[in-house]
Design a protein around this motif. Sequence first.
Motif, PDB file in Angstrom:
ATOM      1  N   GLU A  66       0.837  -1.209   0.000  1.00  0.00           N
ATOM      2  CA  GLU A  66       0.000   0.000   0.000  1.00  0.00           C
ATOM      3  C   GLU A  66       0.872   1.259   0.000  1.00  0.00           C
ATOM      4  O   GLU A  66       0.620   2.198  -0.748  1.00  0.00           O
ATOM      5  N   GLU A  67       1.885   1.253   0.851  1.00  0.00           N
ATOM      6  CA  GLU A  67       2.753   2.426   0.921  1.00  0.00           C
ATOM      7  C   GLU A  67       3.520   2.620  -0.382  1.00  0.00           C
ATOM      8  O   GLU A  67       3.651   3.742  -0.872  1.00  0.00           O
ATOM      9  N   ALA A  68       4.006   1.547  -0.968  1.00  0.00           N
ATOM     10  CA  ALA A  68       4.735   1.637  -2.238  1.00  0.00           C
ATOM     11  C   ALA A  68       3.826   2.113  -3.369  1.00  0.00           C
ATOM     12  O   ALA A  68       4.301   2.700  -4.342  1.00  0.00           O
ATOM     13  N   SER A  69       2.525   1.882  -3.226  1.00  0.00           N
ATOM     14  CA  SER A  69       1.553   2.315  -4.230  1.00  0.00           C
ATOM     15  C   SER A  69       1.111   3.756  -4.038  1.00  0.00           C
ATOM     16  O   SER A  69       0.208   4.225  -4.719  1.00  0.00           O
ATOM     17  N   GLY A  70       1.714   4.441  -3.055  1.00  0.00           N
ATOM     18  CA  GLY A  70       1.375   5.840  -2.836  1.00  0.00           C
ATOM     19  C   GLY A  70       0.312   6.072  -1.789  1.00  0.00           C
ATOM     20  O   GLY A  70      -0.223   7.169  -1.681  1.00  0.00           O
ATOM     21  N   ASN A  71      -0.014   5.050  -1.013  1.00  0.00           N
ATOM     22  CA  ASN A  71      -1.026   5.180   0.042  1.00  0.00           C
ATOM     23  C   ASN A  71      -0.366   4.922   1.398  1.00  0.00           C
ATOM     24  O   ASN A  71      -0.566   3.873   2.003  1.00  0.00           O
ATOM     25  N   PRO A  72       0.431   5.880   1.888  1.00  0.00           N
ATOM     26  CA  PRO A  72       1.143   5.642   3.147  1.00  0.00           C
ATOM     27  C   PRO A  72       0.205   5.612   4.343  1.00  0.00           C
ATOM     28  O   PRO A  72      -0.882   6.181   4.317  1.00  0.00           O
ATOM     29  N   MET A  73       0.646   4.940   5.376  1.00  0.00           N
ATOM     30  CA  MET A  73      -0.120   4.838   6.604  1.00  0.00           C
ATOM     31  C   MET A  73       0.482   5.806   7.618  1.00  0.00           C
ATOM     32  O   MET A  73       1.705   5.939   7.704  1.00  0.00           O
ATOM     33  N   ASN A  74      -0.355   6.464   8.374  1.00  0.00           N
ATOM     34  CA  ASN A  74       0.148   7.289   9.470  1.00  0.00           C
ATOM     35  C   ASN A  74       0.799   6.374  10.494  1.00  0.00           C
ATOM     36  O   ASN A  74       0.274   5.307  10.813  1.00  0.00           O
ATOM     37  N   VAL A  75       1.933   6.797  10.995  1.00  0.00           N
ATOM     38  CA  VAL A  75       2.613   6.009  12.007  1.00  0.00           C
ATOM     39  C   VAL A  75       1.927   6.260  13.348  1.00  0.00           C
ATOM     40  O   VAL A  75       1.881   7.386  13.828  1.00  0.00           O
ATOM     41  N   THR A  76       1.373   5.185  13.879  1.00  0.00           N
ATOM     42  CA  THR A  76       0.709   5.250  15.174  1.00  0.00           C
ATOM     43  C   THR A  76       1.459   4.350  16.143  1.00  0.00           C
ATOM     44  O   THR A  76       2.253   3.491  15.718  1.00  0.00           O
ATOM     45  N   LEU A  77       1.200   4.514  17.413  1.00  0.00           N
ATOM     46  CA  LEU A  77       1.813   3.647  18.406  1.00  0.00           C
ATOM     47  C   LEU A  77       1.424   2.192  18.148  1.00  0.00           C
ATOM     48  O   LEU A  77       2.253   1.286  18.295  1.00  0.00           O
ATOM     49  N   LEU A  78       0.201   1.968  17.713  1.00  0.00           N
ATOM     50  CA  LEU A  78      -0.259   0.614  17.413  1.00  0.00           C
ATOM     51  C   LEU A  78       0.533   0.014  16.252  1.00  0.00           C
ATOM     52  O   LEU A  78       0.928  -1.156  16.297  1.00  0.00           O
ATOM     53  N   ALA A  79       0.800   0.807  15.227  1.00  0.00           N
ATOM     54  CA  ALA A  79       1.578   0.323  14.088  1.00  0.00           C
ATOM     55  C   ALA A  79       3.011   0.003  14.501  1.00  0.00           C
ATOM     56  O   ALA A  79       3.571  -1.024  14.114  1.00  0.00           O
ATOM     57  N   VAL A  80       3.600   0.866  15.306  1.00  0.00           N
ATOM     58  CA  VAL A  80       4.958   0.626  15.792  1.00  0.00           C
ATOM     59  C   VAL A  80       4.987  -0.631  16.657  1.00  0.00           C
ATOM     60  O   VAL A  80       5.885  -1.471  16.530  1.00  0.00           O
TER      61      VAL A  80
END
Length: 109
Positions: A66-80
């Motif tokens: 998704e990120e490589a396709s231009g749809n980055p995700m916000n970095v959240t504590l849950l993601a980390v």
Amino acid sequence: MSDTMTQEQLEAVMGLIINAGNAKSDAMEAIQAAKTGDFVLAKEKLEAADQALVEAHHSQTGLLTEEASGNPMNVTLLAVHSQDHLMTSITFKDLATEVVEIYERLGNE
């Protein structure tokens, strides 16, 4: 862009956490089985840990794609946390494999 994750991103992050947790649990059960001399069960648990890690990697790959396709995700504590959980589980599973092998060698002496 929203300050939160999309539903798909949240599901992928939770998939990482759940599968990484399952892998770590299976690896711990492998050590416990080896400790009692049940090496068949220990190896089954290590295989289950590997499969759970594959599932976790699928979730991670989805996020990376998704990120490589231009749809980055916000970095959240849950993601980390999900990434930390995955890396810790991989390391623990690798160490569990070594511990099972040591128990097996000691049992064969």
